[in-house]
Design an enzyme around this catalytic site. Structure first.
Site, PDB file in Angstrom:
ATOM      1  N   GLU A  44      -1.731 -10.317  -5.859  1.00  0.00           N
ATOM      2  CA  GLU A  44      -1.753 -11.147  -7.069  1.00  0.00           C
ATOM      3  C   GLU A  44      -1.024 -10.451  -8.213  1.00  0.00           C
ATOM      4  OE1 GLU A  44      -4.224 -10.177  -5.161  1.00  0.00           O
ATOM      5  OE2 GLU A  44      -5.900 -11.576  -5.125  1.00  0.00           O
ATOM      6  N   GLU A  61       0.836  -1.208   0.000  1.00  0.00           N
ATOM      7  CA  GLU A  61       0.000   0.000   0.000  1.00  0.00           C
ATOM      8  C   GLU A  61       0.868   1.255   0.000  1.00  0.00           C
ATOM      9  OE1 GLU A  61      -2.790  -0.548   3.239  1.00  0.00           O
ATOM     10  OE2 GLU A  61      -3.869  -2.085   2.101  1.00  0.00           O
TER      11      GLU A  61
HETATM   12  N1  THU Z   1      -5.981  -6.706  -2.038  1.00  0.00           N
HETATM   13  C1  THU Z   1      -5.162  -7.628  -2.618  1.00  0.00           C
HETATM   14  O1  THU Z   1      -3.948  -7.638  -2.377  1.00  0.00           O
HETATM   15  N2  THU Z   1      -5.710  -8.515  -3.485  1.00  0.00           N
HETATM   16  C2  THU Z   1      -7.025  -8.560  -3.800  1.00  0.00           C
HETATM   17  O2  THU Z   1      -7.396  -9.299  -4.694  1.00  0.00           O
HETATM   18  C3  THU Z   1      -7.985  -7.757  -3.060  1.00  0.00           C
HETATM   19  C4  THU Z   1      -7.412  -6.634  -2.287  1.00  0.00           C
HETATM   20  C5  THU Z   1      -5.392  -5.735  -1.148  1.00  0.00           C
HETATM   21  C6  THU Z   1      -5.451  -4.304  -1.655  1.00  0.00           C
HETATM   22  C7  THU Z   1      -5.364  -3.520  -0.367  1.00  0.00           C
HETATM   23  O3  THU Z   1      -4.005  -3.391  -0.020  1.00  0.00           O
HETATM   24  C8  THU Z   1      -6.049  -4.423   0.649  1.00  0.00           C
HETATM   25  O4  THU Z   1      -6.078  -5.723   0.087  1.00  0.00           O
HETATM   26  C9  THU Z   1      -7.468  -3.991   1.000  1.00  0.00           C
HETATM   27  O5  THU Z   1      -8.242  -3.808  -0.140  1.00  0.00           O
END
Ligand code: THU
Length: 134
Positions: free
Chosen positions: A59, A48
């Site tokens: 992913e 993030e």
């Molecule tokens: N997130 C993922 O890493 N993969 C997904 O398929 C869904 C969401 C992450 C993005 C963000 O850092 C956190 O999960 C909350 O949305």
């Protein structure tokens, strides 16, 4: 065909990658692992940013790592979250660029998992063939 041992290794790798997540804003850590045809694994975690929109999912981090290492196909994927959450739409699209209807394992933090497939997650997806217009 994926062996039980490979499946366990893949899920374990996704859960280990989850430990590397940088998710101070959502506190939702995600790990992903891709199994390559030669048995190697490529992992990724969500990263993030204080400028929220710049965050990347686990992913896609894994897929971009795989491609940047010279590989353009995977044969199975695993995603590990606290609650066995399902991949977001953007990640489903990016995953379909580099695999067919491969198994996808959605695991929780304890390693419990359910199995689905890439085309179940994203039926009728947009692919390179749609760009072949004259
Ligand atoms: N997130 C993922 O890493 N993969 C997904 O398929 C869904 C969401 C992450 C993005 C963000 O850092 C956190 O999960 C909350 O949305």
């Amino acid at each position: 065909m994926i062996t039980k041992a490979q499946r366990q290794q893949l899920i374990k790798a996704a859960c280990a990658a989850r430990q590397q997540a940088y998710a101070p804003y959502s506190n939702y850590a995600v790990g992903a692992a891709l199994l390559l045809a030669d048995g190697r694994l490529v992992t990724g975690c969500n990263v993030e940013n204080a400028s929220y929109g710049l965050s990347i999912c686990a992913e896609r981090a894994a897929v971009f790592k795989m491609v940047s290492e010279g590989v353009k196909e995977f044969v199975a994927a695993a995603v590990c979250t606290e609650n066995a959450g399902s991949p977001c739409g953007a990640c489903r699209q990016v995953l379909t660029e580099f695999a067919g209807d491969v198994p996808v394992y959605l695991a929780d933090a304890e390693g419990n998992f359910r199995e689905t497939t890439l085309y179940t997650l994203l039926p009728d997806h947009f692919g390179p063939e749609h760009l072949e217009i004259s």
